[in-house]
Design a protein around this motif. Sequence first.
Motif, PDB file in Angstrom:
ATOM      1  N   ALA B   9      34.182  37.617  36.487  1.00  0.00           N
ATOM      2  CA  ALA B   9      33.695  38.529  35.676  1.00  0.00           C
ATOM      3  C   ALA B   9      32.948  37.718  34.475  1.00  0.00           C
ATOM      4  O   ALA B   9      32.248  36.994  34.851  1.00  0.00           O
ATOM      5  CB  ALA B   9      35.122  39.317  35.140  1.00  0.00           C
ATOM      6  N   TRP B  10      33.192  37.909  33.198  1.00  0.00           N
ATOM      7  CA  TRP B  10      32.227  37.193  32.373  1.00  0.00           C
ATOM      8  C   TRP B  10      32.486  35.588  32.115  1.00  0.00           C
ATOM      9  O   TRP B  10      31.894  35.116  31.553  1.00  0.00           O
ATOM     10  CB  TRP B  10      32.434  37.981  30.953  1.00  0.00           C
ATOM     11  CG  TRP B  10      33.569  38.344  30.287  1.00  0.00           C
ATOM     12  CD1 TRP B  10      34.272  39.340  30.459  1.00  0.00           C
ATOM     13  CD2 TRP B  10      34.410  37.378  29.763  1.00  0.00           C
ATOM     14  NE1 TRP B  10      35.581  39.260  29.620  1.00  0.00           N
ATOM     15  CE2 TRP B  10      35.706  37.918  29.282  1.00  0.00           C
ATOM     16  CE3 TRP B  10      34.300  35.984  29.165  1.00  0.00           C
ATOM     17  CZ2 TRP B  10      36.591  37.478  28.371  1.00  0.00           C
ATOM     18  CZ3 TRP B  10      35.305  35.340  28.240  1.00  0.00           C
ATOM     19  CH2 TRP B  10      36.377  36.269  27.995  1.00  0.00           C
ATOM     20  N   LEU B  11      33.893  35.351  32.542  1.00  0.00           N
ATOM     21  CA  LEU B  11      33.897  33.873  32.648  1.00  0.00           C
ATOM     22  C   LEU B  11      33.158  33.065  33.471  1.00  0.00           C
ATOM     23  O   LEU B  11      32.558  31.952  33.163  1.00  0.00           O
ATOM     24  CB  LEU B  11      35.452  33.433  32.812  1.00  0.00           C
ATOM     25  CG  LEU B  11      36.433  33.441  31.872  1.00  0.00           C
ATOM     26  CD1 LEU B  11      37.690  33.062  32.482  1.00  0.00           C
ATOM     27  CD2 LEU B  11      36.051  32.419  30.628  1.00  0.00           C
ATOM     28  N   PRO B  81      41.699  39.523  31.601  1.00  0.00           N
ATOM     29  CA  PRO B  81      42.458  40.497  31.830  1.00  0.00           C
ATOM     30  C   PRO B  81      41.754  41.657  32.846  1.00  0.00           C
ATOM     31  O   PRO B  81      40.666  41.849  32.669  1.00  0.00           O
ATOM     32  CB  PRO B  81      42.725  41.098  30.749  1.00  0.00           C
ATOM     33  CG  PRO B  81      42.604  40.216  29.589  1.00  0.00           C
ATOM     34  CD  PRO B  81      41.345  39.140  29.931  1.00  0.00           C
ATOM     35  N   VAL B  82      42.278  42.032  33.799  1.00  0.00           N
ATOM     36  CA  VAL B  82      41.798  42.675  34.997  1.00  0.00           C
ATOM     37  C   VAL B  82      41.633  44.371  34.396  1.00  0.00           C
ATOM     38  O   VAL B  82      42.081  44.795  33.518  1.00  0.00           O
ATOM     39  CB  VAL B  82      42.415  42.808  36.254  1.00  0.00           C
ATOM     40  CG1 VAL B  82      42.984  41.287  36.803  1.00  0.00           C
ATOM     41  CG2 VAL B  82      43.868  43.672  36.068  1.00  0.00           C
ATOM     42  N   THR B  83      40.447  44.946  35.096  1.00  0.00           N
ATOM     43  CA  THR B  83      40.157  46.241  34.605  1.00  0.00           C
ATOM     44  C   THR B  83      40.098  47.250  35.814  1.00  0.00           C
ATOM     45  O   THR B  83      39.121  48.017  35.790  1.00  0.00           O
ATOM     46  CB  THR B  83      39.020  46.272  33.803  1.00  0.00           C
ATOM     47  OG1 THR B  83      38.023  45.534  34.372  1.00  0.00           O
ATOM     48  CG2 THR B  83      39.307  45.439  32.265  1.00  0.00           C
ATOM     49  N   GLY B  84      40.760  47.301  36.896  1.00  0.00           N
ATOM     50  CA  GLY B  84      40.357  48.187  38.038  1.00  0.00           C
ATOM     51  C   GLY B  84      41.181  49.411  37.903  1.00  0.00           C
ATOM     52  O   GLY B  84      41.663  49.708  36.785  1.00  0.00           O
TER      53      GLY B  84
ATOM     54  N   GLY C 131      22.456  49.038  28.204  1.00  0.00           N
ATOM     55  CA  GLY C 131      22.540  47.883  28.823  1.00  0.00           C
ATOM     56  C   GLY C 131      23.814  47.724  29.634  1.00  0.00           C
ATOM     57  O   GLY C 131      24.635  48.971  29.396  1.00  0.00           O
ATOM     58  N   GLY C 132      24.147  46.508  29.853  1.00  0.00           N
ATOM     59  CA  GLY C 132      25.360  46.356  30.748  1.00  0.00           C
ATOM     60  C   GLY C 132      26.410  45.538  30.123  1.00  0.00           C
ATOM     61  O   GLY C 132      25.942  44.734  29.184  1.00  0.00           O
ATOM     62  N   HIS C 133      27.582  45.612  30.260  1.00  0.00           N
ATOM     63  CA  HIS C 133      28.662  45.096  29.681  1.00  0.00           C
ATOM     64  C   HIS C 133      29.942  45.065  30.752  1.00  0.00           C
ATOM     65  O   HIS C 133      30.113  45.969  31.457  1.00  0.00           O
ATOM     66  CB  HIS C 133      29.139  45.450  28.270  1.00  0.00           C
ATOM     67  CG  HIS C 133      29.502  46.719  28.316  1.00  0.00           C
ATOM     68  ND1 HIS C 133      28.770  47.940  28.199  1.00  0.00           N
ATOM     69  CD2 HIS C 133      30.755  47.230  28.350  1.00  0.00           C
ATOM     70  CE1 HIS C 133      29.392  49.052  28.318  1.00  0.00           C
ATOM     71  NE2 HIS C 133      30.681  48.680  28.428  1.00  0.00           N
ATOM     72  N   TRP C 134      30.744  44.145  30.472  1.00  0.00           N
ATOM     73  CA  TRP C 134      32.081  43.930  31.163  1.00  0.00           C
ATOM     74  C   TRP C 134      33.059  44.957  30.593  1.00  0.00           C
ATOM     75  O   TRP C 134      33.078  44.707  29.293  1.00  0.00           O
ATOM     76  CB  TRP C 134      32.599  42.614  31.251  1.00  0.00           C
ATOM     77  CG  TRP C 134      31.922  41.791  32.407  1.00  0.00           C
ATOM     78  CD1 TRP C 134      30.765  40.972  31.882  1.00  0.00           C
ATOM     79  CD2 TRP C 134      31.914  41.784  33.675  1.00  0.00           C
ATOM     80  NE1 TRP C 134      30.217  40.508  33.062  1.00  0.00           N
ATOM     81  CE2 TRP C 134      31.080  40.894  34.273  1.00  0.00           C
ATOM     82  CE3 TRP C 134      32.749  42.499  34.576  1.00  0.00           C
ATOM     83  CZ2 TRP C 134      30.787  40.610  35.422  1.00  0.00           C
ATOM     84  CZ3 TRP C 134      32.585  42.156  35.825  1.00  0.00           C
ATOM     85  CH2 TRP C 134      31.630  41.179  36.367  1.00  0.00           C
ATOM     86  N   VAL C 135      33.835  45.799  30.984  1.00  0.00           N
ATOM     87  CA  VAL C 135      34.870  46.586  30.378  1.00  0.00           C
ATOM     88  C   VAL C 135      36.140  45.773  30.036  1.00  0.00           C
ATOM     89  O   VAL C 135      36.436  44.891  30.643  1.00  0.00           O
ATOM     90  CB  VAL C 135      35.223  47.522  31.306  1.00  0.00           C
ATOM     91  CG1 VAL C 135      36.376  48.542  30.708  1.00  0.00           C
ATOM     92  CG2 VAL C 135      34.047  48.533  31.665  1.00  0.00           C
ATOM     93  N   GLU C 136      36.451  45.960  28.842  1.00  0.00           N
ATOM     94  CA  GLU C 136      37.486  45.190  28.169  1.00  0.00           C
ATOM     95  C   GLU C 136      38.883  46.074  28.736  1.00  0.00           C
ATOM     96  O   GLU C 136      39.018  47.035  28.759  1.00  0.00           O
ATOM     97  CB  GLU C 136      37.637  45.379  26.616  1.00  0.00           C
ATOM     98  CG  GLU C 136      36.773  44.139  26.152  1.00  0.00           C
ATOM     99  CD  GLU C 136      36.911  44.012  24.738  1.00  0.00           C
ATOM    100  OE1 GLU C 136      37.997  43.832  24.286  1.00  0.00           O
ATOM    101  OE2 GLU C 136      35.868  43.940  24.002  1.00  0.00           O
ATOM    102  N   ALA C 137      39.839  44.971  28.868  1.00  0.00           N
ATOM    103  CA  ALA C 137      41.319  45.449  29.320  1.00  0.00           C
ATOM    104  C   ALA C 137      41.888  46.412  28.244  1.00  0.00           C
ATOM    105  O   ALA C 137      41.687  46.211  26.839  1.00  0.00           O
ATOM    106  CB  ALA C 137      42.055  44.560  29.782  1.00  0.00           C
ATOM    107  N   ARG C 138      42.535  47.365  28.347  1.00  0.00           N
ATOM    108  CA  ARG C 138      43.196  48.426  27.243  1.00  0.00           C
ATOM    109  C   ARG C 138      44.739  47.936  27.289  1.00  0.00           C
ATOM    110  O   ARG C 138      45.260  47.912  28.038  1.00  0.00           O
ATOM    111  CB  ARG C 138      42.998  49.940  27.937  1.00  0.00           C
ATOM    112  CG  ARG C 138      41.432  50.168  27.811  1.00  0.00           C
ATOM    113  CD  ARG C 138      41.328  51.811  28.114  1.00  0.00           C
ATOM    114  NE  ARG C 138      42.239  52.304  29.112  1.00  0.00           N
ATOM    115  CZ  ARG C 138      42.709  53.584  29.140  1.00  0.00           C
ATOM    116  NH1 ARG C 138      42.177  54.306  28.305  1.00  0.00           N
ATOM    117  NH2 ARG C 138      43.700  53.803  30.104  1.00  0.00           N
ATOM    118  N   ALA C 139      45.041  47.892  26.040  1.00  0.00           N
ATOM    119  CA  ALA C 139      46.554  47.840  25.636  1.00  0.00           C
ATOM    120  C   ALA C 139      47.391  48.926  26.116  1.00  0.00           C
ATOM    121  O   ALA C 139      48.455  48.781  26.610  1.00  0.00           O
ATOM    122  CB  ALA C 139      46.704  47.627  24.141  1.00  0.00           C
TER     123      ALA C 139
END
Lengths: 85, 85, 150, 150
Positions: B9-11, B81-84, C131-139
């Motif tokens: 991912a972004w890493l 952290p994963v987001t699947g 644009g594009g971006h990585w989705v962040e994990a949710r608490a």
Amino acid sequence: MPLQIRYFAWLKQRTGVAAEEIDLPAEIKDVAALKAWLGRRHPRFAEACAAGGIVRCAVNHDYVEDDRTLLPGDEVAFFPPVTGG
Amino acid sequence: MPLQIRYFAWLKQRTGVAAEEIDLPAEIKDVAALKAWLGRRHPRFAEACAAGGIVRCAVNHDYVEDDRTLLPGDEVAFFPPVTGG
Amino acid sequence: MAVRVQEAIFDPGRLLADFTKARQSTGGIASFLGLVRDAHGGRTVQALTLEHYPGMTEKQLHAIEAEAHRRWPLLDSLIVHRVGRMLPGEPIVFVATASTHRQAALDACAFLIDWLKTDAPFWKYEETGEGGHWVEARASDKMARDRWQS
Amino acid sequence: MAVRVQEAIFDPGRLLADFTKARQSTGGIASFLGLVRDAHGGRTVQALTLEHYPGMTEKQLHAIEAEAHRRWPLLDSLIVHRVGRMLPGEPIVFVATASTHRQAALDACAFLIDWLKTDAPFWKYEETGEGGHWVEARASDKMARDRWQS
């Protein structure tokens, strides 16, 4: 007072009828009294009512308790606890 | 000690590589020390690690903590952290 | 028990139909289907790309599935997860569980999707109008997973 | 929102496929499928007949569905319940819920099947190797329903 009575599942076998139109004496005013009155016509229905908690009642397609007041033309149904799904 | 390193991912964008084979100095014994060592090669990876809680690590496809001891031939992966699902 | 990770789009109806076949002793089948949404966080989503960690993904999904079978009396289960680029309305993930008891099927299905969301190495990359971006994990995903801790 | 009570057998895969179509904004779809089991209480079941109370059934199912929509942010829901005689392995009931939030879809689906089991006027008559009998209500169904009381 004219009423439609319906019985379902094994209660129908106890009464021997699926539905009956009755003309209720004026002094019978609620579901509890109706159950007692119907019990005199159908002894095995009375038995089921006496067993407690196993005869449900609906008036005009809504669940009701024994103190529900009856009105002319009501459709009153008696049935055991449901087992669908 | 030879190790396979992978980034996801972004890493992966922070390091500029998806995978690298490294030969780790003998004094680097666990994941915490490896992160510090890799941080010197990839300053933006060091940044991510410093942010705390956002860099996960797996060794040979299992999640591990920073105190996991490294063994020759281990495949070590770093990812957010994963987001699947 | 089966786990599939694939690029190909799948037909959820077909998956459920196949999973349901010849189940004379199964009382209930619970399923969950995740779909790509056309909006997220107030932005229009044009496409979603799922990156994953081949090898670890399958290992983690099998472990999650085994954990569900350990916790509930399941007759069968299925996890299908897509990777790669997909469009709004397309299916991402399908989870199904079969049990003689409906509660076991329902609970195990919810458990599988909750754990999958926090433990399986997938990462979402969203393409939006900006644009594009990585989705962040949710608490909230972490909290949903943690309610299954015993 | 839709409720169907029917004698005809249904194809659960087809129902899920239809329910899933054109859902650009839906995050998750949860479903539950109930099947006729070939055994119950240690006896082999040869067939199951569902009696119901026409009119009241539809009214109660619509009320249960409306209650689910009041409690959770659902985009759509479907309840299909069969009546009449059916054989082991055949579907009895299918419930599906759609929401942008997976937890809402999962919870509402479990709620619908729990309430349906205790509130919709259906009665099961089982034919076994030892004759036929009406299935008795289970205390666990009442408990499952009551956990949704607020």
